[in-house]
Design a protein around this motif. Structure first.
Motif, PDB file in Angstrom:
ATOM      1  N   ASN A 228       0.842  -1.197   0.000  1.00 29.62           N
ATOM      2  CA  ASN A 228       0.000   0.000   0.000  1.00 29.62           C
ATOM      3  C   ASN A 228       0.873   1.240   0.000  1.00 29.62           C
ATOM      4  O   ASN A 228       2.023   1.198   0.457  1.00 29.62           O
ATOM      5  CB  ASN A 228      -0.973  -0.007   1.177  1.00 29.62           C
ATOM      6  N   GLU A 229       0.348   2.296  -0.532  1.00 26.65           N
ATOM      7  CA  GLU A 229       1.078   3.570  -0.568  1.00 26.65           C
ATOM      8  C   GLU A 229       0.051   4.694  -0.536  1.00 26.65           C
ATOM      9  O   GLU A 229      -1.005   4.604  -1.156  1.00 26.65           O
ATOM     10  CB  GLU A 229       1.941   3.666  -1.833  1.00 26.65           C
ATOM     11  N   THR A 230       0.400   5.755   0.170  1.00 26.64           N
ATOM     12  CA  THR A 230      -0.492   6.910   0.269  1.00 26.64           C
ATOM     13  C   THR A 230       0.120   8.093  -0.476  1.00 26.64           C
ATOM     14  O   THR A 230       1.297   8.418  -0.278  1.00 26.64           O
ATOM     15  CB  THR A 230      -0.743   7.285   1.740  1.00 26.64           C
ATOM     16  N   ILE A 231      -0.675   8.701  -1.338  1.00 24.38           N
ATOM     17  CA  ILE A 231      -0.223   9.828  -2.157  1.00 24.38           C
ATOM     18  C   ILE A 231      -1.119  11.022  -1.868  1.00 24.38           C
ATOM     19  O   ILE A 231      -2.350  10.887  -1.805  1.00 24.38           O
ATOM     20  CB  ILE A 231      -0.269   9.454  -3.655  1.00 24.38           C
ATOM     21  N   SER A 232      -0.513  12.183  -1.689  1.00 22.30           N
ATOM     22  CA  SER A 232      -1.318  13.387  -1.421  1.00 22.30           C
ATOM     23  C   SER A 232      -1.915  13.913  -2.725  1.00 22.30           C
ATOM     24  O   SER A 232      -1.333  13.770  -3.805  1.00 22.30           O
ATOM     25  CB  SER A 232      -0.454  14.459  -0.756  1.00 22.30           C
ATOM     26  N   CYS A 233      -3.091  14.504  -2.610  1.00 30.28           N
ATOM     27  CA  CYS A 233      -3.768  15.042  -3.783  1.00 30.28           C
ATOM     28  C   CYS A 233      -4.683  16.171  -3.337  1.00 30.28           C
ATOM     29  O   CYS A 233      -4.798  16.456  -2.143  1.00 30.28           O
ATOM     30  CB  CYS A 233      -4.584  13.949  -4.484  1.00 30.28           C
ATOM     31  N   SER A 234      -5.334  16.799  -4.288  1.00 30.66           N
ATOM     32  CA  SER A 234      -6.370  17.786  -3.970  1.00 30.66           C
ATOM     33  C   SER A 234      -7.693  17.156  -4.367  1.00 30.66           C
ATOM     34  O   SER A 234      -7.881  16.789  -5.528  1.00 30.66           O
ATOM     35  CB  SER A 234      -6.110  19.075  -4.761  1.00 30.66           C
ATOM     36  N   TYR A 235      -8.605  17.003  -3.395  1.00 26.64           N
ATOM     37  CA  TYR A 235      -9.823  16.236  -3.665  1.00 26.64           C
ATOM     38  C   TYR A 235     -11.087  17.000  -3.294  1.00 26.64           C
ATOM     39  O   TYR A 235     -11.191  17.583  -2.214  1.00 26.64           O
ATOM     40  CB  TYR A 235      -9.771  14.911  -2.889  1.00 26.64           C
ATOM     41  N   GLU A 236     -12.040  16.980  -4.225  1.00 24.64           N
ATOM     42  CA  GLU A 236     -13.363  17.554  -3.980  1.00 24.64           C
ATOM     43  C   GLU A 236     -14.388  16.438  -4.134  1.00 24.64           C
ATOM     44  O   GLU A 236     -14.448  15.796  -5.182  1.00 24.64           O
ATOM     45  CB  GLU A 236     -13.692  18.635  -5.026  1.00 24.64           C
ATOM     46  N   GLY A 237     -15.171  16.194  -3.090  1.00 22.41           N
ATOM     47  CA  GLY A 237     -16.201  15.172  -3.210  1.00 22.41           C
ATOM     48  C   GLY A 237     -16.283  14.277  -1.989  1.00 22.41           C
ATOM     49  O   GLY A 237     -15.550  14.452  -1.007  1.00 22.41           O
ATOM     50  N   GLN A 238     -17.181  13.301  -2.047  1.00 21.07           N
ATOM     51  CA  GLN A 238     -17.351  12.341  -0.963  1.00 21.07           C
ATOM     52  C   GLN A 238     -16.255  11.291  -1.023  1.00 21.07           C
ATOM     53  O   GLN A 238     -15.743  10.971  -2.098  1.00 21.07           O
ATOM     54  CB  GLN A 238     -18.720  11.647  -1.094  1.00 21.07           C
ATOM     55  N   PRO A 239     -15.847  10.715   0.132  1.00 18.47           N
ATOM     56  CA  PRO A 239     -14.871   9.622   0.103  1.00 18.47           C
ATOM     57  C   PRO A 239     -15.376   8.493  -0.809  1.00 18.47           C
ATOM     58  O   PRO A 239     -16.568   8.176  -0.822  1.00 18.47           O
ATOM     59  CB  PRO A 239     -14.810   9.167   1.563  1.00 18.47           C
ATOM     60  N   ILE A 240     -14.458   7.933  -1.599  1.00 16.00           N
ATOM     61  CA  ILE A 240     -14.837   6.917  -2.578  1.00 16.00           C
ATOM     62  C   ILE A 240     -13.785   5.817  -2.638  1.00 16.00           C
ATOM     63  O   ILE A 240     -12.589   6.077  -2.452  1.00 16.00           O
ATOM     64  CB  ILE A 240     -15.046   7.570  -3.972  1.00 16.00           C
ATOM     65  N   THR A 241     -14.243   4.598  -2.861  1.00 17.84           N
ATOM     66  CA  THR A 241     -13.343   3.464  -3.063  1.00 17.84           C
ATOM     67  C   THR A 241     -13.630   2.877  -4.439  1.00 17.84           C
ATOM     68  O   THR A 241     -14.788   2.598  -4.775  1.00 17.84           O
ATOM     69  CB  THR A 241     -13.564   2.383  -1.995  1.00 17.84           C
ATOM     70  N   ILE A 242     -12.592   2.734  -5.246  1.00 17.88           N
ATOM     71  CA  ILE A 242     -12.771   2.230  -6.613  1.00 17.88           C
ATOM     72  C   ILE A 242     -11.580   1.367  -6.994  1.00 17.88           C
ATOM     73  O   ILE A 242     -10.460   1.579  -6.508  1.00 17.88           O
ATOM     74  CB  ILE A 242     -12.959   3.421  -7.601  1.00 17.88           C
TER      75      ILE A 242
END
Length: 374
Positions: free
Chosen positions: A305-319
């Motif tokens: 697993n790896e976590t990457i920072s981003c800029s996010y607008e919206g509800q939490p989502i898993t895809i």
């Protein structure tokens, strides 16, 4: 036939046109170059019955004109061994022997009569014509060809779709899992479309690298002709109705991710090592300005697993996405930043490159998600 020519110029022309020749030709004559000398112009033609590429070269010291079929492999293998030097090529019209002479030696190659070489396809009188800029054609093919399919059951997906509308040209490639749509503003009044097979599309990419002038494109319902400065490509088009690609592009995507493309690409490559080799599934948990990438193969008890920072607008989502397709899509973008638009875990993700300036073209890439096992 007898003339003089630069060895490197002839090799360059034969190597380019020789890319058409198939490894499994149905006719023995298709393993040959068709050489036609008229005045000071040498015309070289190769064909596989579906695609025909013709190139021309200016030659010197022409003593006699003529036509000959020359074995492709022998000609290329011979010319590769020469440094840049003038060659004299002479053909015996009685036994079709091709003799190459240079300052310190000569070699002879068995040729053949050109009578049985297939005739190039011609277009119907009502064919459509347009002029395309080299960059437009190269970019359109480069951005879409990787997304085309190899599907015997749906041959229409095995090529690049050209869709002409007044003021616009659209290139599309899809294999039903991923889709790329590249739209370009164009001074055009034609409404028409055709599907260019993968082989001539790849050939065009190669030949266009040396072009600077506009390309003349003519096509009817069965064939297309691309006229370049010193080459002409004639190819049979894929017949059939292309799928309605606009219908599969989700219109309303409330969840938007803005992320560094290279960082995401490298993260996916690292995590994908531990994905199941059958599915190549990567799970993306997006929320709180972070993308958490996860992959695991239960059979071998490996996970990453790896976590990457981003800029996010919206509800939490898993895809979930297939990692190999994600890598292809991100690798075929050139911008530092990418915008990913998502609706939910069952609808396609839309990938858009983010440009700093306004451009006359737009690129949209789409990827279908995979089911994530609970």
């Amino acid at each position: 036939m007898k003339f003089s020519v630069s060895s490197s110029a002839l090799l360059s022309l034969l190597a380019t046109t020789g890319k058409v020749i198939s490894n499994k030709n149905t006719l023995p004559i298709l393993d040959y170059f068709l050489l036609e000398l008229t005045g000071n112009e040498l015309k070289v033609t190769t064909s596989d019955l579906e695609t025909t590429l013709t190139g021309t070269l200016h030659v010197d010291n022409v003593e006699s004109e003529g036509t000959i079929a020359a074995p492709a492999k022998l000609m290329l293998d011979s010319l590769k061994e020469f440094a840049e030097m003038p060659l004299t090529i002479e053909v015996n019209d009685q036994n079709w022997e091709i003799r190459l002479s240079w300052k310190s030696g000569s070699l002879s190659i068995p040729g053949a009569s050109a009578v049985s070489y297939p005739v190039i396809q011609t277009l119907s009188p009502d064919c459509k014509e347009l002029s395309l800029d080299v960059d437009t054609l190269v970019n359109g093919i480069n951005k879409t060809i990787f997304a085309t399919a190899d599907d015997e059951l749906r041959p229409v997906m095995n090529g690049v779709f050209f869709n002409l509308e007044p003021g616009k040209l659209t290139f599309v490639g899809t294999d039903a899992h991923k889709l790329v749509r590249y739209e370009m503003l164009l001074d055009n009044e034609i409404t028409a479309s055709f599907i260019l097979p993968k082989k001539p599309a790849n050939l065009l990419k190669t030949v266009l690298l040396k072009e600077e002038e506009a390309i003349q494109v003519s096509f009817d319902s069965k064939n297309a002709v691309f006229r370049l400065k010193s080459h002409t490509l004639v190819c049979r088009l894929i017949e059939g109705v292309y799928p309605n690609y606009n219908a599969v592009i989700p219109a309303n995507n409330p969840n938007k991710v803005l992320v560094d493309r290279i960082e995401l690409l490298n993260g996916i490559k690292r995590v994908a090592v531990c994905s199941n080799p059958t599915t190549n599934l990567i799970r993306m948990d997006i929320g709180g300005n972070q993308i958490n990438l996860t992959a695991q193969d239960i059979d071998f008890s490996v996970s990453a697993n790896e976590t990457i920072s981003c800029s996010y607008e919206g509800q939490p989502i898993t895809i979930g996405f297939k990692s190999t397709f994600l890598v292809e899509i991100l690798s075929n973008m050139e911008t530092p930043t990418v915008m990913i638009e998502l609706a939910d875990s069952t609808r396609a993700g839309v990938f858009n490159p983010v440009y700093d300036d306004k451009r006359p073209s737009t690129t949209l890439m789409l990827l279908m998600p995979m089911m994530i096992n609970a």
